[in-house]
Scaffold this motif. Sequence first.
Motif, PDB file in Angstrom:
ATOM      1  N   LEU A  69       9.769 -11.012  -1.178  1.00  0.00           N
ATOM      2  CA  LEU A  69      10.003 -11.168  -2.613  1.00  0.00           C
ATOM      3  C   LEU A  69       9.290 -10.098  -3.434  1.00  0.00           C
ATOM      4  CD1 LEU A  69      11.095 -12.766  -5.047  1.00  0.00           C
ATOM      5  CD2 LEU A  69       9.060 -14.223  -4.895  1.00  0.00           C
ATOM      6  N   VAL A  70       8.002  -9.884  -3.174  1.00  0.00           N
ATOM      7  CA  VAL A  70       7.246  -8.916  -3.979  1.00  0.00           C
ATOM      8  C   VAL A  70       7.684  -7.492  -3.663  1.00  0.00           C
ATOM      9  CG1 VAL A  70       4.952  -7.989  -4.472  1.00  0.00           C
ATOM     10  CG2 VAL A  70       5.282 -10.461  -4.270  1.00  0.00           C
ATOM     11  N   GLY A  71       7.811  -7.161  -2.386  1.00  0.00           N
ATOM     12  CA  GLY A  71       8.187  -5.796  -2.028  1.00  0.00           C
ATOM     13  C   GLY A  71       9.576  -5.429  -2.513  1.00  0.00           C
ATOM     14  N   ARG A  72      10.521  -6.362  -2.395  1.00  0.00           N
ATOM     15  CA  ARG A  72      11.894  -6.105  -2.854  1.00  0.00           C
ATOM     16  C   ARG A  72      11.931  -5.913  -4.357  1.00  0.00           C
ATOM     17  NH1 ARG A  72      17.053  -7.093  -0.891  1.00  0.00           N
ATOM     18  NH2 ARG A  72      18.630  -7.821  -2.367  1.00  0.00           N
ATOM     19  N   SER A  73      11.160  -6.729  -5.071  1.00  0.00           N
ATOM     20  CA  SER A  73      11.134  -6.596  -6.528  1.00  0.00           C
ATOM     21  C   SER A  73      10.427  -5.313  -6.943  1.00  0.00           C
ATOM     22  CB  SER A  73      10.438  -7.813  -7.142  1.00  0.00           C
ATOM     23  OG  SER A  73      11.100  -9.006  -6.762  1.00  0.00           O
ATOM     24  N   ALA A  74       9.399  -4.934  -6.189  1.00  0.00           N
ATOM     25  CA  ALA A  74       8.707  -3.681  -6.493  1.00  0.00           C
ATOM     26  C   ALA A  74       9.625  -2.480  -6.319  1.00  0.00           C
ATOM     27  CB  ALA A  74       7.474  -3.540  -5.605  1.00  0.00           C
ATOM     28  N   ALA A  75      10.636  -2.613  -5.447  1.00  0.00           N
ATOM     29  CA  ALA A  75      11.590  -1.517  -5.265  1.00  0.00           C
ATOM     30  C   ALA A  75      12.414  -1.272  -6.523  1.00  0.00           C
ATOM     31  CB  ALA A  75      12.515  -1.820  -4.091  1.00  0.00           C
ATOM     32  N   LEU A  76      12.453  -2.243  -7.423  1.00  0.00           N
ATOM     33  CA  LEU A  76      13.196  -2.086  -8.671  1.00  0.00           C
ATOM     34  C   LEU A  76      12.376  -1.393  -9.761  1.00  0.00           C
ATOM     35  CD1 LEU A  76      14.721  -5.690  -8.836  1.00  0.00           C
ATOM     36  CD2 LEU A  76      15.962  -3.592  -8.264  1.00  0.00           C
ATOM     37  N   LEU A  77      11.067  -1.302  -9.580  1.00  0.00           N
ATOM     38  CA  LEU A  77      10.205  -0.803 -10.641  1.00  0.00           C
ATOM     39  C   LEU A  77      10.533   0.646 -10.994  1.00  0.00           C
ATOM     40  CD1 LEU A  77       6.771  -2.311  -9.532  1.00  0.00           C
ATOM     41  CD2 LEU A  77       8.292  -3.124 -11.355  1.00  0.00           C
ATOM     42  N   VAL A  78      10.421   0.958 -12.268  1.00  0.00           N
ATOM     43  CA  VAL A  78      10.679   2.306 -12.771  1.00  0.00           C
ATOM     44  C   VAL A  78       9.347   2.933 -13.176  1.00  0.00           C
ATOM     45  CG1 VAL A  78      11.822   3.652 -14.577  1.00  0.00           C
ATOM     46  CG2 VAL A  78      12.973   1.651 -13.576  1.00  0.00           C
ATOM     47  N   ASP A  79       9.056   4.113 -12.619  1.00  0.00           N
ATOM     48  CA  ASP A  79       7.845   4.883 -12.943  1.00  0.00           C
ATOM     49  C   ASP A  79       6.552   4.163 -12.564  1.00  0.00           C
ATOM     50  OD1 ASP A  79       9.405   6.934 -13.983  1.00  0.00           O
ATOM     51  OD2 ASP A  79       9.392   6.095 -15.994  1.00  0.00           O
ATOM     52  N   LEU A  80       6.629   3.229 -11.642  1.00  0.00           N
ATOM     53  CA  LEU A  80       5.442   2.604 -11.068  1.00  0.00           C
ATOM     54  C   LEU A  80       5.606   2.613  -9.552  1.00  0.00           C
ATOM     55  CD1 LEU A  80       4.727  -0.498 -13.358  1.00  0.00           C
ATOM     56  CD2 LEU A  80       3.476   1.674 -13.303  1.00  0.00           C
ATOM     57  N   ALA A  81       4.490   2.772  -8.831  1.00  0.00           N
ATOM     58  CA  ALA A  81       4.552   2.894  -7.373  1.00  0.00           C
ATOM     59  C   ALA A  81       3.684   1.836  -6.714  1.00  0.00           C
ATOM     60  CB  ALA A  81       4.099   4.293  -6.941  1.00  0.00           C
ATOM     61  N   VAL A  82       4.070   1.450  -5.497  1.00  0.00           N
ATOM     62  CA  VAL A  82       3.326   0.456  -4.730  1.00  0.00           C
ATOM     63  C   VAL A  82       3.191   0.931  -3.285  1.00  0.00           C
ATOM     64  CG1 VAL A  82       4.102  -1.473  -6.168  1.00  0.00           C
ATOM     65  CG2 VAL A  82       5.405  -0.851  -4.121  1.00  0.00           C
ATOM     66  N   GLU A  83       2.227   0.337  -2.577  1.00  0.00           N
ATOM     67  CA  GLU A  83       2.114   0.524  -1.142  1.00  0.00           C
ATOM     68  C   GLU A  83       1.659  -0.793  -0.525  1.00  0.00           C
ATOM     69  OE1 GLU A  83      -0.793   3.488  -0.274  1.00  0.00           O
ATOM     70  OE2 GLU A  83      -2.498   2.164  -0.712  1.00  0.00           O
ATOM     71  N   LEU A  84       1.863  -0.903   0.785  1.00  0.00           N
ATOM     72  CA  LEU A  84       1.481  -2.122   1.491  1.00  0.00           C
ATOM     73  C   LEU A  84       0.131  -1.915   2.158  1.00  0.00           C
ATOM     74  CD1 LEU A  84       2.522  -4.950   2.192  1.00  0.00           C
ATOM     75  CD2 LEU A  84       3.512  -3.976   4.270  1.00  0.00           C
ATOM     76  N   THR A  85      -0.773  -2.849   1.925  1.00  0.00           N
ATOM     77  CA  THR A  85      -2.102  -2.829   2.535  1.00  0.00           C
ATOM     78  C   THR A  85      -2.246  -4.080   3.400  1.00  0.00           C
ATOM     79  OG1 THR A  85      -3.263  -4.136   0.851  1.00  0.00           O
ATOM     80  CG2 THR A  85      -2.913  -1.780   0.381  1.00  0.00           C
ATOM     81  N   PRO A  86      -3.316  -4.160   4.212  1.00  0.00           N
ATOM     82  CA  PRO A  86      -3.513  -5.398   4.991  1.00  0.00           C
ATOM     83  C   PRO A  86      -3.611  -6.642   4.115  1.00  0.00           C
ATOM     84  CG  PRO A  86      -4.878  -3.637   5.868  1.00  0.00           C
ATOM     85  CD  PRO A  86      -4.264  -3.104   4.614  1.00  0.00           C
ATOM     86  N   ALA A  87      -4.018  -6.488   2.859  1.00  0.00           N
ATOM     87  CA  ALA A  87      -4.151  -7.634   1.956  1.00  0.00           C
ATOM     88  C   ALA A  87      -2.872  -7.923   1.178  1.00  0.00           C
ATOM     89  CB  ALA A  87      -5.291  -7.398   0.977  1.00  0.00           C
ATOM     90  N   GLY A  88      -1.860  -7.049   1.266  1.00  0.00           N
ATOM     91  CA  GLY A  88      -0.620  -7.238   0.526  1.00  0.00           C
ATOM     92  C   GLY A  88      -0.227  -5.988  -0.243  1.00  0.00           C
ATOM     93  N   TRP A  89       0.663  -6.145  -1.216  1.00  0.00           N
ATOM     94  CA  TRP A  89       1.162  -5.011  -1.985  1.00  0.00           C
ATOM     95  C   TRP A  89       0.176  -4.623  -3.089  1.00  0.00           C
ATOM     96  CZ3 TRP A  89       5.320  -2.249  -0.560  1.00  0.00           C
ATOM     97  CH2 TRP A  89       6.209  -2.834   0.351  1.00  0.00           C
ATOM     98  N   ARG A  90       0.091  -3.291  -3.324  1.00  0.00           N
ATOM     99  CA  ARG A  90      -0.884  -2.774  -4.290  1.00  0.00           C
ATOM    100  C   ARG A  90      -0.249  -1.657  -5.111  1.00  0.00           C
ATOM    101  NH1 ARG A  90      -6.209  -0.214  -1.746  1.00  0.00           N
ATOM    102  NH2 ARG A  90      -4.635   1.233  -0.935  1.00  0.00           N
ATOM    103  N   LEU A  91      -0.577  -1.606  -6.383  1.00  0.00           N
ATOM    104  CA  LEU A  91      -0.143  -0.503  -7.247  1.00  0.00           C
ATOM    105  C   LEU A  91      -0.906   0.757  -6.882  1.00  0.00           C
ATOM    106  CD1 LEU A  91      -0.072  -2.518 -10.566  1.00  0.00           C
ATOM    107  CD2 LEU A  91       1.931  -1.400  -9.544  1.00  0.00           C
TER     108      LEU A  91
END
Length: 347
Positions: A69-91
């Motif tokens: 849910l979070v990763g798929r929604s983050a794929a929609l973000l415009v001009d913001l970036a995320v990465e996956l860490t052992p604790a979860g998704w992070r800006l």
Amino acid sequence: MTPPIDPVPPVDPSAEEEPVPARPSWGPATGVGSLPGTDPVEALFVVTGELPEFAHLPELPGRGPGADLVGRSAALLVDLAVELTPAGWRLVPRPGIDQRRAEELLARDLDALYDVAEGYAGPFKVQAAGPWTLAAGLERTRGDRAVVDPGARRDLAQSLTEGLAAHVAAVSARVPGAQVVVQLDEPSLPAVLAGALPTASGWGKLSAVEAPVVEQELAAVVGALPGPVVVHCCADRAPLGLFRAAGADALSFDLGRVQDLDALGTAVEAGAHLFPGVVPGTDAPLPAPRATASRLQAWWRELGFSAEGLHEAVTLTPSCGLAGATPGYARRAMSHVREAARYLQPE
């Protein structure tokens, strides 16, 4: 000779009134969003076959990170970036391999949509994490969850809104006959309101956010999205009154968990559509569809409404997403809500 002066036509008072927006088109039954499996083409064949009057773009979290849910929604973000860490998704300051994977998975879903459902006509639903659940599920580059930072929340909400509008346009381009409905999933919102979200360390709880703040920021997203908006929460203490006050056109919830009938009655009287979840989201014995319809009719009478309007006021769904179910049960659950909805139609 002075030519005659044409009389001034009388002013029609109704001509200056704001046009009344058309009521959204809702189908009798649909899915919440997620399904088991990893093949988007197969999932779309199942959804459009079992829910032909109100299909949705399936989410397949079984494909792994980026399909959640979070990763798929983050794929929609415009001009913001995320990465996956052992604790979860992070800006993060710039996109990397994790975000590209999420974007590629979403692109495959859109390709499958064109291949399978190009000729579909009618309401069609897409889903994404709502602004509060997304902010609760993303950590800041340095620090705790983005939900504690008003500036980060504002940036996320604006970026999500812009990305969702582009997503709706992409779906509409592939399925020209679809009337796209946006569903915002807010499973974390009760915890945000109650101060029950754990800190990044896990040793404490984040402070509760006041309901007026939650409503205002959710309303800013709902009001800026194209087309009708459903807000979904199948958790305990789903704030359905807040969702309606934020402008949601429809409320989606687990029928077995709702206790605030007054809030639902008020929402119906104000014109809100309801998406009651009537069967479990994981494998369980299912009653006959007629029994489910009878249960819903009894619940509707408890709300204080006459049975005649029930079929127009509700769209039946499973209680939550079906990603944790077996493929056979997921298909049966969708078939069940479709058949139960038939028993609500006037004879």
